[in-house]
Design a protein around this motif. Structure first.
Motif, PDB file in Angstrom:
ATOM      1  N   ALA A 179     -35.900 119.710 -75.765  1.00  0.00           N
ATOM      2  CA  ALA A 179     -35.065 119.850 -74.565  1.00  0.00           C
ATOM      3  C   ALA A 179     -34.788 121.313 -74.227  1.00  0.00           C
ATOM      4  CB  ALA A 179     -33.751 119.096 -74.762  1.00  0.00           C
ATOM      5  N   ARG A 180     -35.263 122.216 -75.078  1.00  0.00           N
ATOM      6  CA  ARG A 180     -35.071 123.661 -74.898  1.00  0.00           C
ATOM      7  C   ARG A 180     -33.590 124.051 -74.898  1.00  0.00           C
ATOM      8  NH1 ARG A 180     -39.873 123.036 -75.788  1.00  0.00           N
ATOM      9  NH2 ARG A 180     -41.584 123.855 -74.547  1.00  0.00           N
ATOM     10  N   ILE A 181     -32.820 123.363 -75.729  1.00  0.00           N
ATOM     11  CA  ILE A 181     -31.401 123.701 -75.890  1.00  0.00           C
ATOM     12  C   ILE A 181     -31.294 124.622 -77.107  1.00  0.00           C
ATOM     13  CG2 ILE A 181     -29.071 122.795 -76.233  1.00  0.00           C
ATOM     14  CD1 ILE A 181     -30.069 120.150 -75.004  1.00  0.00           C
ATOM     15  N   LEU A 182     -31.615 125.887 -76.880  1.00  0.00           N
ATOM     16  CA  LEU A 182     -31.704 126.847 -77.971  1.00  0.00           C
ATOM     17  C   LEU A 182     -30.350 127.181 -78.581  1.00  0.00           C
ATOM     18  CD1 LEU A 182     -34.453 129.257 -76.626  1.00  0.00           C
ATOM     19  CD2 LEU A 182     -34.686 127.251 -78.095  1.00  0.00           C
ATOM     20  N   ALA A 183     -29.276 127.032 -77.802  1.00  0.00           N
ATOM     21  CA  ALA A 183     -27.943 127.318 -78.331  1.00  0.00           C
ATOM     22  C   ALA A 183     -27.589 126.375 -79.487  1.00  0.00           C
ATOM     23  CB  ALA A 183     -26.896 127.197 -77.228  1.00  0.00           C
ATOM     24  N   GLY A 184     -28.167 125.197 -79.506  1.00  0.00           N
ATOM     25  CA  GLY A 184     -27.976 124.273 -80.624  1.00  0.00           C
ATOM     26  C   GLY A 184     -29.147 124.289 -81.588  1.00  0.00           C
ATOM     27  N   HIS A 185     -30.344 124.496 -81.048  1.00  0.00           N
ATOM     28  CA  HIS A 185     -31.562 124.439 -81.851  1.00  0.00           C
ATOM     29  C   HIS A 185     -31.598 125.531 -82.922  1.00  0.00           C
ATOM     30  CE1 HIS A 185     -35.802 123.501 -82.611  1.00  0.00           C
ATOM     31  NE2 HIS A 185     -36.083 124.794 -82.490  1.00  0.00           N
ATOM     32  N   MET A 186     -31.253 126.733 -82.564  1.00  0.00           N
ATOM     33  CA  MET A 186     -31.355 127.846 -83.505  1.00  0.00           C
ATOM     34  C   MET A 186     -30.310 127.770 -84.626  1.00  0.00           C
ATOM     35  SD  MET A 186     -32.497 130.781 -80.834  1.00  0.00           S
ATOM     36  CE  MET A 186     -33.126 132.007 -81.961  1.00  0.00           C
ATOM     37  N   PRO A 187     -29.039 127.531 -84.336  1.00  0.00           N
ATOM     38  CA  PRO A 187     -28.074 127.406 -85.438  1.00  0.00           C
ATOM     39  C   PRO A 187     -28.357 126.192 -86.329  1.00  0.00           C
ATOM     40  CG  PRO A 187     -26.916 127.742 -83.364  1.00  0.00           C
ATOM     41  CD  PRO A 187     -28.357 127.537 -83.031  1.00  0.00           C
ATOM     42  N   LEU A 188     -28.805 125.105 -85.736  1.00  0.00           N
ATOM     43  CA  LEU A 188     -29.125 123.932 -86.539  1.00  0.00           C
ATOM     44  C   LEU A 188     -30.310 124.227 -87.458  1.00  0.00           C
ATOM     45  CD1 LEU A 188     -28.324 121.078 -87.206  1.00  0.00           C
ATOM     46  CD2 LEU A 188     -29.764 120.280 -85.330  1.00  0.00           C
ATOM     47  N   GLY A 189     -31.239 125.053 -86.995  1.00  0.00           N
ATOM     48  CA  GLY A 189     -32.350 125.475 -87.844  1.00  0.00           C
ATOM     49  C   GLY A 189     -31.854 126.209 -89.080  1.00  0.00           C
ATOM     50  N   MET A 190     -30.839 127.018 -88.908  1.00  0.00           N
ATOM     51  CA  MET A 190     -30.236 127.715 -90.048  1.00  0.00           C
ATOM     52  C   MET A 190     -29.595 126.714 -91.008  1.00  0.00           C
ATOM     53  SD  MET A 190     -30.847 130.914 -89.502  1.00  0.00           S
ATOM     54  CE  MET A 190     -29.697 131.820 -90.480  1.00  0.00           C
ATOM     55  N   ALA A 191     -28.944 125.696 -90.463  1.00  0.00           N
ATOM     56  CA  ALA A 191     -28.324 124.664 -91.307  1.00  0.00           C
ATOM     57  C   ALA A 191     -29.386 123.880 -92.077  1.00  0.00           C
ATOM     58  CB  ALA A 191     -27.480 123.724 -90.454  1.00  0.00           C
ATOM     59  N   VAL A 192     -30.486 123.573 -91.419  1.00  0.00           N
ATOM     60  CA  VAL A 192     -31.588 122.863 -92.082  1.00  0.00           C
ATOM     61  C   VAL A 192     -32.120 123.712 -93.233  1.00  0.00           C
ATOM     62  CG1 VAL A 192     -33.976 122.070 -91.792  1.00  0.00           C
ATOM     63  CG2 VAL A 192     -32.238 121.432 -90.110  1.00  0.00           C
ATOM     64  N   PHE A 193     -32.309 124.992 -92.989  1.00  0.00           N
ATOM     65  CA  PHE A 193     -32.801 125.876 -94.040  1.00  0.00           C
ATOM     66  C   PHE A 193     -31.808 125.955 -95.196  1.00  0.00           C
ATOM     67  CE2 PHE A 193     -33.661 129.983 -96.052  1.00  0.00           C
ATOM     68  CZ  PHE A 193     -35.005 129.827 -96.332  1.00  0.00           C
TER      69      PHE A 193
END
Length: 144
Positions: free
Chosen positions: A100-114
């Motif tokens: 959905a190109r919602i980077l404001a959620g996508h990028m921080p969630l990527g950090m949480a996944v890592f």
């Protein structure tokens, strides 16, 4: 080292969990690298990033199955199964936000996944197979 019933502990489920956890962690790192390279201007890497999201999703399911196997066959704790299943859900949400190109959620969630993948990998390698955590015993004075 023996299990509670006197039989030797099953070690292979721990090995499978460790391999799965390392693969999830490495693939999560690859996702971050692909995203970073895409941001620097290599637009083809967005396709690779999207395709690798499917690989990561599959690996988290494998890790959850491995954690469940450790729980069932090697008498491991329940929380890694729950944490691995939560990681499956996080990666799924992560994929949706990315598509959905919602980077404001996508990028921080990527950090949480890592972070979750790192914690599970650390635990898998520091927990010895066939050992149970020692119960906490309160002294008589502490219970009064």
């Amino acid at each position: 080292m023996t299990a509670r019933n006197g039989a030797p502990p099953r070690v292979w489920p721990w090995r499978v969990l460790r391999v799965a956890a390392v693969l999830v962690l490495l693939d999560t790192l690859a996702q971050a690298a692909l995203a970073g390279l895409f941001v620097t201007g290599d637009l083809d890497l967005l396709t690779w990033h999207a395709a690798n999201a499917g690989v990561l999703s599959a690996l988290t399911v494998v890790q959850t199955a491995a954690a469940l196997t450790v729980r069932r066959l090697a008498r491991g704790p329940l929380w890694p199964v729950v944490a691995s299943a939560a990681l499956v859900a996080l990666v799924s949400v992560q994929q949706g936000l990315g598509e959905a190109r919602i980077l404001a959620g996508h990028m921080p969630l990527g950090m949480a996944v890592f972070g979750c993948a790192t914690a599970l990998t650390y635990w898998a390698f520091t927990r010895r197979a066939g050992t149970a955590p020692r119960p906490v015993r309160l002294s008589h004075a502490a219970t009064e």
